[in-house]
Design a protein around this motif. Structure first.
Motif, PDB file in Angstrom:
ATOM      1  N   ASN A  86      13.143   2.858  -0.153  1.00  0.00           N
ATOM      2  CA  ASN A  86      14.276   3.770  -0.305  1.00  0.00           C
ATOM      3  C   ASN A  86      15.195   3.366  -1.456  1.00  0.00           C
ATOM      4  N   ASP A  87      15.776   4.372  -2.131  1.00  0.00           N
ATOM      5  CA  ASP A  87      16.619   4.088  -3.297  1.00  0.00           C
ATOM      6  C   ASP A  87      17.933   3.399  -2.937  1.00  0.00           C
ATOM      7  N   LYS A  88      18.265   3.330  -1.653  1.00  0.00           N
ATOM      8  CA  LYS A  88      19.438   2.561  -1.222  1.00  0.00           C
ATOM      9  C   LYS A  88      19.088   1.088  -0.985  1.00  0.00           C
ATOM     10  N   VAL A  89      17.789   0.790  -1.068  1.00  0.00           N
ATOM     11  CA  VAL A  89      17.336  -0.600  -0.869  1.00  0.00           C
ATOM     12  C   VAL A  89      16.745  -1.089  -2.200  1.00  0.00           C
ATOM     13  N   TYR A  90      15.423  -1.014  -2.388  1.00  0.00           N
ATOM     14  CA  TYR A  90      14.801  -1.522  -3.612  1.00  0.00           C
ATOM     15  C   TYR A  90      14.432  -0.438  -4.622  1.00  0.00           C
ATOM     16  N   ALA A  91      14.571   0.823  -4.216  1.00  0.00           N
ATOM     17  CA  ALA A  91      14.282   1.937  -5.131  1.00  0.00           C
ATOM     18  C   ALA A  91      12.898   1.794  -5.775  1.00  0.00           C
ATOM     19  N   ILE A  92      11.862   1.743  -4.929  1.00  0.00           N
ATOM     20  CA  ILE A  92      10.481   1.608  -5.394  1.00  0.00           C
ATOM     21  C   ILE A  92       9.802   2.981  -5.325  1.00  0.00           C
ATOM     22  N   PRO A  93       9.400   3.531  -6.473  1.00  0.00           N
ATOM     23  CA  PRO A  93       8.797   4.864  -6.486  1.00  0.00           C
ATOM     24  C   PRO A  93       7.361   4.852  -5.977  1.00  0.00           C
ATOM     25  N   CYS A  94       6.988   5.930  -5.304  1.00  0.00           N
ATOM     26  CA  CYS A  94       5.621   6.038  -4.776  1.00  0.00           C
ATOM     27  C   CYS A  94       5.274   7.510  -4.589  1.00  0.00           C
ATOM     28  N   ILE A  95       4.024   7.839  -4.858  1.00  0.00           N
ATOM     29  CA  ILE A  95       3.506   9.175  -4.583  1.00  0.00           C
ATOM     30  C   ILE A  95       2.660   9.106  -3.322  1.00  0.00           C
ATOM     31  N   PHE A  96       2.992   9.937  -2.335  1.00  0.00           N
ATOM     32  CA  PHE A  96       2.206  10.013  -1.105  1.00  0.00           C
ATOM     33  C   PHE A  96       1.333  11.263  -1.137  1.00  0.00           C
ATOM     34  N   VAL A  97       0.063  11.112  -0.785  1.00  0.00           N
ATOM     35  CA  VAL A  97      -0.857  12.232  -0.653  1.00  0.00           C
ATOM     36  C   VAL A  97      -1.253  12.302   0.819  1.00  0.00           C
ATOM     37  N   ILE A  98      -0.898  13.408   1.478  1.00  0.00           N
ATOM     38  CA  ILE A  98      -0.981  13.486   2.938  1.00  0.00           C
ATOM     39  C   ILE A  98      -1.845  14.667   3.372  1.00  0.00           C
ATOM     40  N   GLY A  99      -2.936  14.359   4.077  1.00  0.00           N
ATOM     41  CA  GLY A  99      -3.779  15.417   4.627  1.00  0.00           C
ATOM     42  C   GLY A  99      -3.094  16.069   5.811  1.00  0.00           C
ATOM     43  N   TRP A 100      -2.980  17.393   5.778  1.00  0.00           N
ATOM     44  CA  TRP A 100      -2.210  18.129   6.793  1.00  0.00           C
ATOM     45  C   TRP A 100      -3.131  18.596   7.917  1.00  0.00           C
TER      46      TRP A 100
END
Length: 372
Positions: A86-100
């Motif tokens: 989370n950007d309020k903690v370490y602000a680490i970017p990530c792309i999630f790909v989620i099968g629905w």
């Protein structure tokens, strides 16, 4: 959309995840392109584990990783997303790909229905901006979305692509196999024969489907079995709860290697309490077979010694039906916490059905049986 176009638009050279049938095209593409490669593609134990791996990748490279999963894995990512990325903690970017799975309006199995309803709500709660990819999504739409996402990722926030059924395609065929000879359905037939009227807790996926059909063929009631149709990795913990409270019953857990790896800490808890009426059977084919056959690391670790180290009284591995029958007969009459690893081939018959009773009926019949 061809998965090659999807991957090119995402622009990442590192993927980690837990395989899912809804994103099988992506999983097969990654295996075909990278195999299992520490620099480009790691199949993790669970989705939270993958999110942490992705964080380490970003910290060491400055690049944006991709984490893929079935939507059932959202629960496993909530903690690292909220308290690490989370950007309020370490602000680490990530792309999630989620099968629905369980998309509203699309028929699916009962374990996916509620998860499907809350898939996008959970992303909203985690402040993850998402885009739904369908069969009708164009390359231009995806490119425009990714341009927007690149600005979001630069701020240390996360984004997601929610993948509908058949949204991604891959033309190449991948065959997953190993050198083991025993077939899982036949293995379960042998287990059913020795367990008689003992309760069985079976793991997520095809193992539970096969157990159900074996009971049908044998004209046996289904009351002896609790089918863990969802909650991958938790069947052994359920079995522990049953075994502790039904100490006069021999309790059997039919588990899978992918499920064991997903929440391996359960083995340590089971070994600590050491119920002497529990038999933990792990059918190990080294694959996430129910969702397509992608590999696990279970072929490269010693599950028997892990079980012993966790405190199991007796642990053994078998790779033939003769040895399986000998060990099943032995533990049936043994007092002590027992573990049997069964080395298994990859594959199931194409006409394998699904349980015709509801999950609620399964629970109620199982509880009535235990009361008796």
């Amino acid at each position: 959309m061809k998965v090659e176009d999807f991957v090119n638009i995402l622009g990442s050279d590192f993927y980690t995840g837990v395989p899912d049938s809804q994103i099988k095209a992506l999983c097969n593409y990654l295996i075909d392109t990278y195999g299992i490669d520490e620099k480009h593609h790691i199949i993790g134990a669970n989705e939270g584990n993958c999110t942490a791996i992705a964080a380490g990748y970003h910290l060491s490279t400055g690049k944006v990783p991709v984490v893929y999963m079935q939507n059932s894995g959202e629960g496993n990512i909530i903690n690292p997303v909220a308290s690490l990325l989370n950007d309020k903690v370490y602000a680490i970017p990530c792309i999630f790909v989620i099968g629905w799975r369980g998309e509203p309006g699309v028929h699916d199995e009962p374990q996916h229905i509620y998860q499907g309803e809350i898939t996008c709500k959970l992303l909203d709660l985690m402040d993850i901006k998402y885009f739904v990819v369908s069969k009708d999504t164009t390359i231009n739409e995806l490119e425009e979305t990714m341009k927007e996402y690149e600005n979001i990722l630069k701020t240390g926030e996360n984004v997601a692509f929610v993948i509908k059924k058949e949204a991604l395609t891959y033309d190449s065929k991948i065959k997953y196999e190993n050198d083991n000879e025993m077939i899982r359905e036949e293995i379960i037939e042998h287990i059913v024969k020795i367990t008689d009227e003992n309760p069985i807790i079976s793991t997520t996926g095809k193992a539970s489907r096969e157990l159900f059909e074996i009971r049908e063929r044998n004209n046996q009631p289904h009351k002896y079995d609790f089918l863990t149709v969802g909650s991958m990795g938790h069947s052994s913990a359920i079995a522990l709860g049953v075994a502790i409270n039904k100490s006069n019953e021999k309790v059997w857990c039919i588990d899978g290697d992918g499920a064991v790896l997903m929440h391996m800490g359960s083995m340590a808890i089971i070994g600590n309490f050491k119920p002497d009426n529990l038999v933990h059977v792990v059918i190990n084919n080294g694959a996430h077979e129910t969702v397509g056959g992608m590999p696990t690391v279970a072929n490269d670790i010693d599950l028997v010694n892990i079980a012993k180290s966790c405190g199991y009284t007796y642990a053994v591995s078998v790779d033939t039906f003769d040895n399986l029958d000998k060990e099943l007969d032995k533990v049936k009459n043994m007092v002590g916490l027992c573990f049997i690893e069964i080395l298994c081939s990859i594959g199931a018959r194409k006409d394998l059905g699904r349980p015709t009773t509801t999950a609620l009926e399964n629970k109620e019949n199982f509880m009535k049986f235990l009361e008796g």
